[in-house]
Design a protein around this motif. Structure first.
Motif, PDB file in Angstrom:
ATOM      1  N   ALA A   1       0.727  -1.188   0.097  1.00  0.00           N
ATOM      2  CA  ALA A   1       0.033  -0.011  -0.210  1.00  0.00           C
ATOM      3  C   ALA A   1       1.029   1.166  -0.173  1.00  0.00           C
ATOM      4  O   ALA A   1       0.474   2.322  -0.670  1.00  0.00           O
ATOM      5  N   LEU A   2       2.012   1.348   0.853  1.00  0.00           N
ATOM      6  CA  LEU A   2       2.777   2.439   0.784  1.00  0.00           C
ATOM      7  C   LEU A   2       3.473   2.338  -0.520  1.00  0.00           C
ATOM      8  O   LEU A   2       3.827   3.653  -0.771  1.00  0.00           O
ATOM      9  N   LYS A   3       3.958   1.684  -1.043  1.00  0.00           N
ATOM     10  CA  LYS A   3       4.391   1.663  -2.462  1.00  0.00           C
ATOM     11  C   LYS A   3       3.626   2.257  -3.494  1.00  0.00           C
ATOM     12  O   LYS A   3       4.143   2.924  -4.124  1.00  0.00           O
TER      13      LYS A   3
ATOM     14  N   VAL B   1      -6.882   1.411   7.743  1.00  0.00           N
ATOM     15  CA  VAL B   1      -6.624   0.040   7.698  1.00  0.00           C
ATOM     16  C   VAL B   1      -5.526  -0.439   8.457  1.00  0.00           C
ATOM     17  O   VAL B   1      -5.463  -1.126   9.303  1.00  0.00           O
ATOM     18  N   VAL B   2      -4.368  -0.124   7.666  1.00  0.00           N
ATOM     19  CA  VAL B   2      -3.215  -0.552   8.366  1.00  0.00           C
ATOM     20  C   VAL B   2      -2.725   0.451   9.638  1.00  0.00           C
ATOM     21  O   VAL B   2      -2.354  -0.213  10.503  1.00  0.00           O
ATOM     22  N   THR B   3      -2.845   1.536   9.665  1.00  0.00           N
ATOM     23  CA  THR B   3      -2.359   2.223  10.720  1.00  0.00           C
ATOM     24  C   THR B   3      -3.450   2.441  11.998  1.00  0.00           C
ATOM     25  O   THR B   3      -2.572   1.956  12.892  1.00  0.00           O
ATOM     26  N   GLY B   4      -4.765   2.345  11.613  1.00  0.00           N
ATOM     27  CA  GLY B   4      -5.494   2.342  12.497  1.00  0.00           C
ATOM     28  C   GLY B   4      -6.140   0.961  12.943  1.00  0.00           C
ATOM     29  O   GLY B   4      -5.830   0.478  14.039  1.00  0.00           O
TER      30      GLY B   4
ATOM     31  N   LEU C   1      -6.459   6.208   2.074  1.00  0.00           N
ATOM     32  CA  LEU C   1      -7.310   5.875   3.388  1.00  0.00           C
ATOM     33  C   LEU C   1      -7.203   4.234   3.803  1.00  0.00           C
ATOM     34  O   LEU C   1      -7.189   4.108   4.821  1.00  0.00           O
ATOM     35  N   TYR C   2      -6.870   3.660   2.885  1.00  0.00           N
ATOM     36  CA  TYR C   2      -6.331   2.328   3.207  1.00  0.00           C
ATOM     37  C   TYR C   2      -5.119   2.133   4.256  1.00  0.00           C
ATOM     38  O   TYR C   2      -5.101   1.393   5.255  1.00  0.00           O
ATOM     39  N   THR C   3      -4.047   2.949   3.780  1.00  0.00           N
ATOM     40  CA  THR C   3      -2.888   2.947   4.631  1.00  0.00           C
ATOM     41  C   THR C   3      -3.112   3.498   5.941  1.00  0.00           C
ATOM     42  O   THR C   3      -2.478   3.282   7.220  1.00  0.00           O
TER      43      THR C   3
END
Length: 291
Positions: free
Chosen positions: A24-26, A225-228, A220-222
Motif C-alpha cells: 500500500a505504501l509503495k 486499515v493499516v495504521t488504525g 485511506l487504506y494505509t
C-alpha cells in the motif's frame, strides 16, 4: 479452544493489515512525498484510535499527567518523525518484500535493547535467535547481487527504521502497562504527526495537495486499515493472547507481504527470499514456542 480461535483471528487480522502495509505504501508513494504520506496516515490513524483510547482510559480510571504527555510526545516524535519517515523512504528505495522483512525484525532488536534499557536478560537463546534472523535478512537482501528495485540506501534506511521502532517499543513498555496500548499509540501518533506537520510547513512541502479521486483509496487504506485498524487488532490480540502470542503477527507479516508484492507489484519471489523468510519465520516460531 475458543480462546485459541479468538486470539488466532486477531493475530491473523493484524498480520494481514501489517503485511499489506509495504504494498500500500509503495502504491501511495507514487502520489505523495515520504513526509506527507507519513503525516497523513498517522494523523488519520491516530484520530481513528482516539475514541477507543478514551474509552480504555476511562475503564482504567486513568488520566494522562503532564509527565505522561511529555513522554508520549517525545516517543511520538521518535516513532512518526524519524522511524516511520525512514521506513517510508526505505519502501521507496527497496522492494516491498525486503522492506517488510527489515521492519519485521524489530521484535528481535527489541530483545537486545530491552537488555540495556530495562534490564531484561539477554540469554544465549535470544542471541542465537538474533543470529539466525540476521542470516535470514542477509539472504533476503542478497547484498552481493541486489535485486532490481533494491539499494544499499534502502537497506540502511530500513534497518535504521526498525532499530528506532525498537527503541520506541522498548521505551514505551512501562507506559503501556500504566495507560494501555490504545492510549499510548493514539497519543504518540497524534503528537508525532503534529510535529511532523510543523516540519512539513517549514520545508514548504505539500500537506493535503495531491489528494485525488484516483489515490484517495490507497491513502485511506494505509491510514485507516493499516495504521488504525491494524493497531486496534494488534492491541486486541495482545489483550486476548498476551504479548508473546500477539508478536506472531510480525513473524507472519513477511510471508503475506511477499505474496501480495508478487501479486500486486509483480515482484519476483526468488530462491534467496524464500530461504531467508523460512529462516526468520522458522527461528521465531521455534524460539517462541512454549518450553
Amino acid at each position: 479452544m475458543g480462546l485459541f480461535k479468538k486470539s488466532g483471528i486477531w493475530i491473523l487480522l493484524t498480520a494481514f493489515a501489517f503485511g499489506s502495509m509495504e504494498v500500500a505504501l509503495k502504491l501511495a508513494g507514487d502520489s505523495f512525498s515520504a513526509l506527507q504520506l507519513t503525516f497523513l496516515r498517522f494523523l488519520l490513524g491516530g484520530i481513528l484510535l482516539l475514541p477507543f483510547a478514551w474509552h480504555d482510559l476511562r475503564r482504567r480510571e486513568r488520566r494522562l499527567t503532564k509527565g505522561d504527555i511529555g513522554y508520549l510526545a517525545a516517543l511520538g516524535v521518535l516513532n512518526v518523525c524519524f522511524s516511520m519517515t525512514l521506513f517510508q523512504l526505505s519502501v521507496m528505495h527497496s522492494n516491498a518484500t525486503l522492506a517488510a522483512v527489515m521492519i519485521s525484525m524489530n521484535p528481535i532488536f527489541t530483545m537486545v535493547l530491552a537488555h540495556f534499557l530495562v534490564n531484561e536478560p539477554f540469554t544465549r537463546r535470544k542471541a542465537l535467535l538474533l543470529a539466525i534472523c540476521m542470516l535470514g535478512l542477509f539472504f533476503v537482501a542478497n547484498p552481493f547481487a541486489l535485486a532490481r528495485g533494491n539499494s544499499f540506501v534502502g537497506i540502511a534506511m530500513g534497518l535504521g527504521s526498525a532499530i528506532l521502532f525498537s527503541f520506541y517499543t522498548t521505551l514505551g513498555k512501562k507506559r503501556i502497562k500504566s495507560i494501555g496500548g490504545l492510549a499510548f499509540n493514539a497519543a504518540t501518533f497524534l503528537f508525532g504527526s503534529t510535529v511532523l506537520l510543523a516540519a512539513i510547513l517549514i520545508l514548504d512541502e505539500p500537506v493535503i495537495s495531491g489528494i485525488r479521486a484516483d489515490n484517495i483509496g490507497v491513502l485511506l487504506y494505509t491510514s485507516l486499515v493499516v495504521t488504525g485498524v491494524g493497531y486496534l487488532c494488534f492491541m486486541k490480540a495482545n489483550e486476548v493472547a498476551g504479548p508473546s502470542m500477539a508478536s506472531y503477527a510480525f513473524f507472519f507479516k513477511p510471508v503475506i507481504a511477499a505474496c501480495l508484492a508478487a501479486l500486486v507489484l509483480k515482484e519476483a519471489v526468488t530462491w534467496n527470499i524464500i530461504v531467508g523468510v523460512i529462516l526468520i519465520l522458522g527461528a521465531c516460531l521455534y524460539f517462541h514456542r512454549p518450553r
